[in-house]
Scaffold this motif. Structure first.
Motif, PDB file in Angstrom:
ATOM      1  N   UNK A  15      -3.739  11.690   3.235  1.00 28.56           N
ATOM      2  CA  UNK A  15      -2.501  12.616   3.301  1.00 28.56           C
ATOM      3  C   UNK A  15      -1.350  12.310   2.443  1.00 28.56           C
ATOM      4  N   UNK A  16      -0.685  13.099   1.959  1.00 25.20           N
ATOM      5  CA  UNK A  16       0.389  13.067   1.034  1.00 25.20           C
ATOM      6  C   UNK A  16       1.593  12.423   1.809  1.00 25.20           C
ATOM      7  N   UNK A  17       1.691  12.263   2.916  1.00 24.73           N
ATOM      8  CA  UNK A  17       2.563  11.745   3.871  1.00 24.73           C
ATOM      9  C   UNK A  17       2.738  10.048   3.706  1.00 24.73           C
ATOM     10  N   UNK A  18       1.230   9.707   3.287  1.00 28.47           N
ATOM     11  CA  UNK A  18       0.851   8.219   3.057  1.00 28.47           C
ATOM     12  C   UNK A  18       1.140   7.788   1.711  1.00 28.47           C
ATOM     13  N   UNK A  19       1.668   8.769   0.780  1.00 27.50           N
ATOM     14  CA  UNK A  19       1.914   8.313  -0.689  1.00 27.50           C
ATOM     15  C   UNK A  19       3.065   7.654  -0.768  1.00 27.50           C
ATOM     16  N   UNK A  20       3.314   6.480  -0.859  1.00 25.46           N
ATOM     17  CA  UNK A  20       4.729   5.801  -1.053  1.00 25.46           C
ATOM     18  C   UNK A  20       4.486   4.835  -2.232  1.00 25.46           C
ATOM     19  N   UNK A  21       5.656   4.085  -2.390  1.00 23.19           N
ATOM     20  CA  UNK A  21       5.586   2.842  -3.307  1.00 23.19           C
ATOM     21  C   UNK A  21       4.468   1.984  -3.172  1.00 23.19           C
ATOM     22  N   UNK A  22       4.209   1.574  -2.218  1.00 25.97           N
ATOM     23  CA  UNK A  22       3.024   0.586  -1.884  1.00 25.97           C
ATOM     24  C   UNK A  22       1.709   1.139  -2.018  1.00 25.97           C
ATOM     25  N   UNK A  23       1.675   2.455  -1.938  1.00 18.76           N
ATOM     26  CA  UNK A  23       0.297   3.226  -2.434  1.00 18.76           C
ATOM     27  C   UNK A  23       0.237   3.105  -3.793  1.00 18.76           C
ATOM     28  N   UNK A  24       1.382   3.353  -4.644  1.00 18.90           N
ATOM     29  CA  UNK A  24       1.259   3.497  -5.974  1.00 18.90           C
ATOM     30  C   UNK A  24       0.975   1.930  -6.691  1.00 18.90           C
ATOM     31  N   UNK A  25       1.515   0.976  -6.070  1.00 20.90           N
ATOM     32  CA  UNK A  25       1.403   0.007  -6.690  1.00 20.90           C
ATOM     33  C   UNK A  25      -0.246  -0.682  -6.171  1.00 20.90           C
ATOM     34  N   UNK A  26      -0.716  -0.448  -5.039  1.00 20.89           N
ATOM     35  CA  UNK A  26      -1.972  -0.624  -4.593  1.00 20.89           C
ATOM     36  C   UNK A  26      -2.982  -0.151  -5.584  1.00 20.89           C
ATOM     37  N   UNK A  27      -2.653   1.421  -6.018  1.00 21.05           N
ATOM     38  CA  UNK A  27      -3.685   1.991  -7.038  1.00 21.05           C
ATOM     39  C   UNK A  27      -3.656   1.360  -8.481  1.00 21.05           C
ATOM     40  N   UNK A  28      -2.503   1.066  -8.788  1.00 25.49           N
ATOM     41  CA  UNK A  28      -2.500   0.301 -10.120  1.00 25.49           C
ATOM     42  C   UNK A  28      -3.168  -1.066 -10.191  1.00 25.49           C
ATOM     43  N   UNK A  29      -3.026  -1.863  -9.014  1.00 25.96           N
ATOM     44  CA  UNK A  29      -3.558  -3.050  -8.828  1.00 25.96           C
ATOM     45  C   UNK A  29      -5.151  -2.863  -8.944  1.00 25.96           C
TER      46      UNK A  29
END
Length: 386
Positions: A98-112
């Protein structure tokens, strides 16, 4: 399974629940039980596959998952082919997130993940993040309560560069981390002269025969246009005759990589090459046999289709053909795209145009990216010193 009940009015109400896809139960009303059973059965099959139908995205913006946001964005916004290709590759990756779970930690995790699992080059990571960031910008502007801010815009500078920890994680897999490769390949004068001779039909030295040149006059003109205008390959081979204005010495591009329109000024060399090519086609040059301008297309390799696979196929074939020409000329390290580098560098070397003016010609929206193309030869710069 959905629950259903008959209302006093005679209509049927269905309650659908799916954790991870639907933030809260979804209530649907139908005139008949048969109609409701058919719709809800199909809906549940899609939800089980992690897909939220577009009609629900339209009705309930708070129900959008990341995957649904990408699909909706691609449907409603006219995108450049580069963004469309990148987002198509991401579709299906977060079907139930869900978009509600898209936060900075999610963004960092994707890049990692892109660095440590996919082991992508930093430039590729930036392309993916940029495309999805523009999608999320659209979602935020749309007023969706599921995404108030775009966390991808919060990533620090050099986020795509491999850190020591990233490098260690990659090396544990017996693989090497990726680094940015800044191409600075120039087409040197001697090599350029050999390329022109091969394009003119001359057999390369130490070879029994030269590379096959299908529609040789068109190949000659494409080479001249590339090195004189700094246009991208696809921008050129998809041109129509009416886009070239000889009197104003311009080419009008209505479909470019970044989606913006632009006018490209042409040098006298490019205009002369254009006129020679047009004469060859109209005079029915045997080497242009089977091609004419009746369809409006300027070049013979493209059939007018905007299908991405068709365009990619043309690009691959032309790149390969020019690769064989460069190899025969002794400069096999040069690619056709390097001609765009070369043309941009010559704009810096031969004119007094500003960065902004050159960017208007080349179509770069990022001056930093433009500077990667302006590979000025050290010897040429030295000649300008006292």
């Amino acid at each position: 399974m959905a629950t259903k009940r008959m209302r006093p009015s005679g209509t049927w109400e269905y309650i659908v629940r799916r954790k991870g896809i639907l933030p809260k139960p979804l209530s649907l009303t139908f005139d008949t039980e048969a109609e409701g059973d058919v719709y809800v059965r199909r809906l549940e099959q899609m939800l089980d596959a992690g897909i939220l139908p577009e009609d629900l995205v339209e009705r309930r913006s708070d129900l959008i998952t990341v995957d649904d946001a990408i699909r909706s964005y691609m449907t409603k916004v006219s995108l450049p082919s580069s963004d469309a290709s990148l987002l198509n590759a991401l579709v299906g990756r977060w079907r139930s997130h869900p978009l509600t779970g898209v936060d900075y930690q999610w963004a960092e995790g994707w890049v990692k993940t892109m660095k440590r699992k996919d082991i992508l080059a930093p430039s590729t990571i930036r392309h993916y993040v940029g495309a999805l960031a523009r999608c999320f910008d659209w979602v935020v502007r749309s007023g969706s309560p599921s995404l108030a801010t775009n966390p991808l815009r919060l990533l620090p500078k050099r986020y795509a560069t491999y850190t020591d920890e990233d490098t260690a994680a990659v090396r544990v897999q017996d693989k090497a981390p990726k680094e940015d490769i800044h191409r600075d390949q120039r087409l040197m004068p001697d090599a350029e002269a050999v390329v022109r001779r091969i394009l003119a039909g001359e057999k390369p030295e130490s070879r029994q025969r030269g590379p096959e040149l299908n529609y040789r006059p068109a190949m000659v003109f494409l080479f001249e246009l590339a090195i004189e205008s700094a246009m991208r390959m696809r921008e050129m081979y998809t041109l129509e005759l009416g886009q070239v204005d000889v009197d104003r010495r311009t080419v009008f591009l209505d479909k470019t990589k970044n989606g913006s329109k632009r006018q490209v000024p042409l040098t006298t060399v490019a205009i002369r090459a254009f006129e020679n090519y047009v004469d060859a086609v109209k005079d029915e040059d045997p080497e242009m046999s089977g091609f004419e301008f009746d369809g409006g297309r300027l070049f013979p390799w493209w059939d007018g289709s905007r299908d991405r696979k068709v365009l990619a196929g043309v690009s691959v074939r032309l790149s390969g053909q020019f690769g064989r020409i460069f190899d025969a000329a002794g400069c096999g390290q040069v690619t056709f795209h390097d001609l765009r580098h070369e043309a941009t560098s010559r704009l810096y070397e031969k004119t007094n145009l500003s960065d902004i003016q050159i960017a208007k010609i080349t179509g770069h929206t990022d001056i930093k990216m433009l500077m990667r193309y302006s590979n000025l030869r050290g010897s040429d710069l030295a000649e300008r010193l006292w």
